[in-house]
Design an enzyme around this catalytic site. Structure first.
Site, PDB file in Angstrom:
ATOM      1  CG  HIS A   1       9.670 -49.492 -27.556  1.00  0.00           C
ATOM      2  ND1 HIS A   1       9.672 -48.195 -27.456  1.00  0.00           N
ATOM      3  CD2 HIS A   1      10.791 -49.641 -26.609  1.00  0.00           C
ATOM      4  CE1 HIS A   1      10.548 -47.502 -26.749  1.00  0.00           C
ATOM      5  NE2 HIS A   1      11.289 -48.769 -25.949  1.00  0.00           N
TER       6      HIS A   1
ATOM      7  CG  HIS B   1      15.086 -50.856 -24.085  1.00  0.00           C
ATOM      8  ND1 HIS B   1      15.933 -49.717 -24.425  1.00  0.00           N
ATOM      9  CD2 HIS B   1      13.753 -50.550 -24.048  1.00  0.00           C
ATOM     10  CE1 HIS B   1      14.905 -48.558 -24.654  1.00  0.00           C
ATOM     11  NE2 HIS B   1      13.791 -49.107 -24.176  1.00  0.00           N
ATOM     12  CG  LEU B   2      17.541 -57.075 -27.954  1.00  0.00           C
ATOM     13  CD1 LEU B   2      17.685 -57.671 -29.068  1.00  0.00           C
ATOM     14  CD2 LEU B   2      16.939 -58.171 -26.922  1.00  0.00           C
ATOM     15  NE  ARG B   3      18.900 -52.274 -20.998  1.00  0.00           N
ATOM     16  CZ  ARG B   3      18.123 -51.241 -20.888  1.00  0.00           C
ATOM     17  NH1 ARG B   3      18.142 -50.285 -21.919  1.00  0.00           N
ATOM     18  NH2 ARG B   3      17.304 -51.040 -19.841  1.00  0.00           N
TER      19      ARG B   3
ATOM     20  CE  LYS C   1      12.276 -43.780 -28.838  1.00  0.00           C
ATOM     21  NZ  LYS C   1      12.493 -44.996 -27.826  1.00  0.00           N
TER      22      LYS C   1
ATOM     23  CG  HIS D   1      10.938 -41.240 -24.725  1.00  0.00           C
ATOM     24  ND1 HIS D   1      11.054 -42.449 -23.987  1.00  0.00           N
ATOM     25  CD2 HIS D   1      10.729 -40.546 -23.433  1.00  0.00           C
ATOM     26  CE1 HIS D   1      10.895 -42.334 -22.617  1.00  0.00           C
ATOM     27  NE2 HIS D   1      10.538 -41.032 -22.437  1.00  0.00           N
TER      28      HIS D   1
ATOM     29  CG  HIS E   1       7.200 -45.983 -24.394  1.00  0.00           C
ATOM     30  ND1 HIS E   1       6.918 -44.513 -24.706  1.00  0.00           N
ATOM     31  CD2 HIS E   1       8.693 -46.192 -24.561  1.00  0.00           C
ATOM     32  CE1 HIS E   1       8.307 -44.097 -24.772  1.00  0.00           C
ATOM     33  NE2 HIS E   1       9.025 -45.250 -24.591  1.00  0.00           N
TER      34      HIS E   1
ATOM     35  CG  ASP F   1       9.765 -49.322 -23.047  1.00  0.00           C
ATOM     36  OD1 ASP F   1      10.996 -49.479 -23.429  1.00  0.00           O
ATOM     37  OD2 ASP F   1       9.572 -48.402 -22.256  1.00  0.00           O
TER      38      ASP F   1
ATOM     39  CG  HIS G   1      17.474 -51.030 -15.861  1.00  0.00           C
ATOM     40  ND1 HIS G   1      18.476 -50.291 -16.223  1.00  0.00           N
ATOM     41  CD2 HIS G   1      16.442 -50.570 -16.551  1.00  0.00           C
ATOM     42  CE1 HIS G   1      17.941 -49.214 -17.069  1.00  0.00           C
ATOM     43  NE2 HIS G   1      16.727 -49.530 -17.353  1.00  0.00           N
TER      44      HIS G   1
ATOM     45  CB  ALA H   1      12.861 -45.609 -15.903  1.00  0.00           C
TER      46      ALA H   1
HETATM   47  C1  NCD Z   1      14.000 -47.615 -21.077  1.00  0.00           C
HETATM   48  C2  NCD Z   1      15.571 -48.003 -20.972  1.00  0.00           C
HETATM   49  O1  NCD Z   1      15.761 -48.776 -19.609  1.00  0.00           O
HETATM   50  O2  NCD Z   1      16.489 -48.127 -21.704  1.00  0.00           O
HETATM   51  N1  NCD Z   1      13.577 -47.453 -19.769  1.00  0.00           N
HETATM   52  C3  NCD Z   1      12.153 -47.347 -19.583  1.00  0.00           C
HETATM   53  O3  NCD Z   1      11.700 -46.975 -18.445  1.00  0.00           O
HETATM   54  N2  NCD Z   1      11.231 -47.674 -20.479  1.00  0.00           N
HETATM   55  C4  NCD Z   1      14.193 -46.213 -21.899  1.00  0.00           C
HETATM   56  C5  NCD Z   1      12.832 -45.977 -22.453  1.00  0.00           C
HETATM   57  O4  NCD Z   1      12.462 -46.601 -23.475  1.00  0.00           O
HETATM   58  O5  NCD Z   1      12.401 -44.982 -22.050  1.00  0.00           O
HETATM   59 ZN    ZN Z   2      12.257 -47.915 -24.410  1.00  0.00          ZN
END
Ligand code: NCD
Ligand code: ZN
Length: 346
Positions: free
Chosen positions: A14, A16-18, A100, A137, A175, A248, A252, A264
């Site tokens: 899991h 996030h690479l953006r 997802k 999620h 998560h 996860d 940011h 978050a």
């Molecule tokens: C994730 C995100 O920033 O994309 N944020 C997080 O707090 N985990 C989104 C997610 O997986 O809920």
């Molecule tokens: Zn996530």
């Protein structure tokens, strides 16, 4: 005293690479250690179709430094209008490894997610038929439900009904943060796995809220009471193959976190493996780290374990991790466990 541990190269189930400048900055942080990762589709706009997943995959590969190897395992963002045939084609083409589910409004960039769960019945039935896993999620978004209870209520109201209706559907509870989720996973005999993040093994809700608000510890699902963290530690270090690593890691920029309404997400890609070695050693379970980080995930997804390896070394001096990662969009704070770590990846 030096201690070392060699494990099969881990994967992140899991991540996030953006996109754009952020992708460029964070991708090497993951590819340095991990062989593969399940790539979250919550871009703006989200990765909904097979064609969008192909294009995003190509952008990731274009951003990968030439001296690194890494395989992005793509996912599709489930909406109420997702076409079951497009999902089946994406799976058949081999690129897409999961779909997802975000309840609409549950987290960062989830406004295109699902409100009416009846509308996704045809796509879930198709996924069960073709063996494509659903990643969830697991939080309800009902404002009358306390944020600390949203995971437990999701299991009752959404997840369990979906699983009863589609017993052949493979589901990953992503998560997880509660004893309720750990117990639910353990109570089921097939087609259910759960990912656990690095940060939820380390922080509880006091870390976020006591002694001043700490925006870099705020993520969703939000960390819960200490008893829940202890249950997650026990599950992760137990050797039970239903539990595996999904960091996860969710970058940011600092400006978006250190503000009146902060985003978050904890960014853990850089130091996750060292932190996990610390956690597993502390629990007397270093021999279980390879299962959690490198073996249980591939087994769930029906993929081979990576052939290459990763070596972790513990030394007498604390490892210094960078406090921040520089990106073209601004600095990103690296997760700080709040105590010294003596492990590092060689
Ligand atoms: C994730 C995100 O920033 O994309 N944020 C997080 O707090 N985990 C989104 C997610 O997986 O809920
Ligand atoms: Zn996530």
């Amino acid at each position: 005293m030096t201690k070392s541990l060699t494990i099969a190269r881990p994967d992140d189930w899991h991540l996030h690479l953006r996109d754009g400048a952020m992708l460029q900055a964070v991708l090497p942080e993951t590819a340095r250690h991990f062989g593969r990762a399940i790539i979250m589709p919550n871009l703006v706009p989200p990765v909904v179709t097979h064609a969008q997943a192909v294009a995003y995959h190509d952008r990731i590969m274009a951003a990968l430094p030439s001296d690194m190897t890494f395989e992005p395992l793509m996912t599709l963002y489930l909406t109420e209008n997702t076409d079951p045939d497009d999902v089946a084609a994406a799976h058949a083409a081999g690129l897409v490894k999961a779909v997802k589910l975000y309840p609409a409004g549950a987290t960062t960039n989830s406004s295109s997610g699902v409100t009416n769960f009846d509308k996704i019945k045809p796509v879930l039935a198709k996924m069960a038929e073709i063996g494509l896993p659903l990643c969830t999620h697991g939080e309800v978004t009902d404002h009358s439900v306390d944020i600390f209870d949203r995971e437990a209520v999701f299991i009752d109201r959404v997840l369990d009904p979906i699983r009863r209706e589609n017993p052949e559907l493979k589901v990953v509870m992503e998560h997880i943060t509660t004893t309720t989720a750990v117990d639910y996973v353990k109570s089921q005999d097939k087609n259910l796995g759960a990912t656990i993040t690095t940060h939820h093994l380390i922080i509880n809700r006091n870390h976020i809220l006591a002694g001043g608000i700490k925006p870099h510890y705020y993520c969703l699902p939000v960390a819960k009471r200490e008893e829940h963290r202890i249950a997650l530690r026990a599950a992760a270090t137990s050797g039970d193959a239903r539990f595996f690593l999904g960091t996860d890691s969710a970058p940011h920029v600092d400006a978006a976190k250190e503000t009146g309404c902060g985003c978050a997400g904890c960014f853990t890609a850089t130091n996750t493996m060292a932190l996990l070695a610390h956690v597993f050693e502390e629990d007397g379970a270093l021999d279980k780290l390879e299962g959690f980080a490198s073996k249980h995930g591939p087994a769930f997804y029906g993929l081979p374990v990576n052939r290459d390896s990763l070596t972790l070394v513990k030394s007498d001096t604390a490892t210094s991790f960078p406090e921040k990662l520089t990106s073209g969009d601004g600095p990103v704070t690296v997760f700080d466990p709040g105590f010294p770590i003596y492990w590092d990846v060689t």
